[in-house]
Motif scaffolding. Structure first.
Motif, mmCIF file in Angstrom:
data_model
loop_
_atom_site.group_PDB
_atom_site.id
_atom_site.type_symbol
_atom_site.label_atom_id
_atom_site.label_comp_id
_atom_site.label_asym_id
_atom_site.label_seq_id
_atom_site.Cartn_x
_atom_site.Cartn_y
_atom_site.Cartn_z
ATOM 1 N N CYS A 61 1.149 -4.274 0.095
ATOM 2 C CA CYS A 61 0.001 -3.360 0.071
ATOM 3 C C CYS A 61 0.250 -2.112 0.912
ATOM 4 N N VAL A 62 0.865 -2.273 2.056
ATOM 5 C CA VAL A 62 1.195 -1.106 2.882
ATOM 6 C C VAL A 62 2.197 -0.216 2.151
ATOM 7 N N GLY A 63 3.167 -0.828 1.496
ATOM 8 C CA GLY A 63 4.129 -0.050 0.727
ATOM 9 C C GLY A 63 3.459 0.746 -0.380
ATOM 10 N N TRP A 64 2.526 0.124 -1.088
ATOM 11 C CA TRP A 64 1.813 0.819 -2.160
ATOM 12 C C TRP A 64 0.990 1.986 -1.602
ATOM 13 N N LEU A 78 2.264 -2.756 -8.920
ATOM 14 C CA LEU A 78 3.717 -2.934 -8.872
ATOM 15 C C LEU A 78 4.450 -1.623 -9.141
ATOM 16 N N ALA A 79 3.832 -0.765 -9.951
ATOM 17 C CA ALA A 79 4.452 0.521 -10.275
ATOM 18 C C ALA A 79 4.473 1.466 -9.083
ATOM 19 N N LEU A 80 3.773 1.100 -7.999
ATOM 20 C CA LEU A 80 3.720 1.941 -6.802
ATOM 21 C C LEU A 80 4.727 1.521 -5.731
ATOM 22 N N THR A 81 5.568 0.575 -6.040
ATOM 23 C CA THR A 81 6.523 0.084 -5.040
ATOM 24 C C THR A 81 7.431 1.224 -4.566
ATOM 25 N N PRO A 82 7.458 1.502 -3.259
ATOM 26 C CA PRO A 82 8.236 2.635 -2.754
ATOM 27 C C PRO A 82 9.719 2.313 -2.632
ATOM 28 N N ALA A 83 10.522 3.358 -2.556
ATOM 29 C CA ALA A 83 11.952 3.180 -2.323
ATOM 30 C C ALA A 83 12.164 2.752 -0.871
ATOM 31 N N VAL A 91 7.114 4.530 13.051
ATOM 32 C CA VAL A 91 5.660 4.347 13.102
ATOM 33 C C VAL A 91 5.208 3.129 12.298
ATOM 34 N N LEU A 92 6.091 2.611 11.449
ATOM 35 C CA LEU A 92 5.708 1.501 10.575
ATOM 36 C C LEU A 92 6.851 0.494 10.480
ATOM 37 N N PRO A 93 7.000 -0.346 11.475
ATOM 38 C CA PRO A 93 8.084 -1.342 11.445
ATOM 39 C C PRO A 93 7.801 -2.468 10.455
ATOM 40 N N SER A 94 8.843 -3.048 9.933
ATOM 41 C CA SER A 94 8.747 -4.263 9.096
ATOM 42 C C SER A 94 7.846 -4.101 7.883
#
Length: 459
Positions: free
Chosen positions: A94-97, A284-289, A299-302
């Motif tokens: 969710c954070v990735g999206w 799923l189409a929002l999955t970042p590289a 600023v955003l570990p793990s």
């Protein structure tokens, strides 16, 4: 020694299974459909394994009317790692999206070729806006929120409710929605809740009104339904992610065959390894590289999930990116297909009616003998799946009010076991009694438990 059909099992973890299912599964384990090989020996990429996978998806989609064909529908994934693994996978996804949505917006507004500016803009938005919301109503949602803090940092985790604050430091209630402190929709990457808390006996009576109508950029709704899946009808479209850990998924499913086999004997389930994920395709189409997320690690570990927990990767590979335990899935598939056939048009609603009747029967007995039994959770949020109660001292014992009688609880458990009523001891963290009313518990077993509770209270 009791026979298999004399045991009534109410444990919260292991699951009973009808004897005919065990026998059919045993044949498949030794020689599947006269192929000369056991189902656990064949390749997970073979046509046979792929058919088991397809059958499981089809049955689950039919059972819950899950739209899977169009782009606005859902993917059904079979993974490993259990519910605990999904605590991690869901927040990372969710954070990735959330990050990818902001990256795309930044590129659209700043233009192509402005990579450094895009990274800096998204970095600031993360620091100023990002939140993941948790409704902490019991032990499992508490662990989920703690895992989010461990992975991405506590400053991004918003505990919208901590039910203990409304109940003298203990779980057992769900505060009204007017008390929830949800983040602004545009800041929230997700809202997580555990639909049924097995340890504390608390269940959401319905889907929360304040979470209805959320789109992918309004905070993805994530639900852990490991312990009440296929026990009541739901509208899948209310959720971005639903996950179900295998141990309880199978536990809920296997009981659905008991009605098909009259007097079906039961046994604990010894198979583990499958987790079911129902996830919206558009997310799923929002999955970042990964390379973009790596630039934000200060600023955003793990925030990058292990590859076996990456939903997009698993979906692209039809749940076969790594070796899937096909035999485990086969057992669940048999039961799913049986449920679709047995309840026909009623589907999950048929099982919901049965689950409700059993729960009502047990709670009625506990309430009737309230001088002996105390139901732990608030009446408005009592779980239909995990009925948690304590035993009071006798009225003439002189014991301090509000205390539980450990000796009587031990006596209750010992007496229950003599009548082959097993698995009634509460979770080690809270003590007391817990009668788990999963689908695998027959109405006859529920009636037998009630008769014993009445007998014990009158003694």
């Amino acid at each position: 020694m009791p026979s298999r059909d004399e045991i009534s099992y109410f444990g919260a973890g292991p699951a009973p299974l009808p004897t005919p299912v065990i026998e059919q599964s045993a044949k498949a384990l030794v020689n599947y459909e006269d192929t000369g090989l056991g189902l656990s020996e064949i390749s997970h990429r073979s046509p046979t394994a792929n058919k088991v996978l397809a059958d499981a998806k089809a049955a689950l989609a039919a059972l819950y009317e899950i739209p899977t064909e169009n782009e606005d529908g859902y993917e059904i994934l079979f993974m490993q790692g259990g519910g605990t693994g999904e605590f991690s996978a869901s927040v990372q996804a969710c954070v990735g999206w959330w990050v990818e949505q902001r990256r795309r917006k930044a590129v659209a507004e700043l233009g192509e070729g402005k990579d450094a500016e895009v990274v800096e803009r998204v970095r600031k938005e993360i620091q100023q806006e990002l939140k993941v919301d948790y409704l902490v109503t019991g032990s499992w949602s508490l662990k989920a929120s703690q895992e989010a803090s461990r992975l991405i940092g506590s400053k991004y985790v918003n505990v919208a409710i901590d039910a203990r604050k409304s109940n003298s430091g203990k779980f057992g209630v769900i505060p009204g929605e007017d008390e929830w402190k949800l983040s602004d929709k545009k800041s929230s990457a997700m809202v997580y809740f555990c639909d049924n808390e097995t340890v504390d006996g608390v269940e959401f009576p319905a889907f929360p009104e304040s979470l209805k109508g959320r789109a992918g950029d309004d905070g993805v709704v994530v639900a852990d339904m490991s312990s009440n899946f296929v026990s009541r009808k739901i509208d899948v479209r209310n959720y971005g992610i639903i996950f179900v850990s295998q141990a309880l998924f199978a536990l809920l499913l296997v009981g659905l065959l008991i009605n098909e086999y009259q007097g079906g004997a039961q046994k604990n389930l010894g198979i583990a390894g499958i987790t079911v994920i129902i996830v919206k395709k558009s997310l799923l189409a929002l999955t970042p590289a990964p390379a973009f997320l790596q630039q934000l690690s200060d600023v955003l570990p793990s925030a990058i999930p292990p590859i076996v927990f990456d939903f997009a990767t698993i979906a692209k590979n039809n749940s076969l990116y790594n070796t899937l335990p096909i035999f485990n899935l086969y057992v669940a598939t048999l039961v799913l297909q049986s449920l679709v056939a047995n309840f026909a048009e009623k589907k999950v609603s048929g099982q919901e009616e049965l689950a409700n009747r059993k729960a009502e029967l047990i709670y009625e007995a506990l309430d009737q003998y309230s001088d002996t039994y105390h139901v732990v959770p608030d009446k408005r949020v009592r779980s239909r799946m995990n009925i948690c109660f304590r035993i009071k001292p006798k009225q003439d014992s002189g014991a301090e009010p509000g205390k539980w009688d450990d000796a009587r609880e031990k006596e209750f458990l010992a007496g229950a076991e003599k009548q082959n009523l097993m698995g009634l001891k509460g979770h080690r963290s809270v003590g007391g009694m817990r009668a788990s009313n999963y689908n695998a518990v027959s109405m006859a077993s529920a009636e037998k438990l009630v008769a014993y509770m009445v007998q014990f209270a009158r003694a």
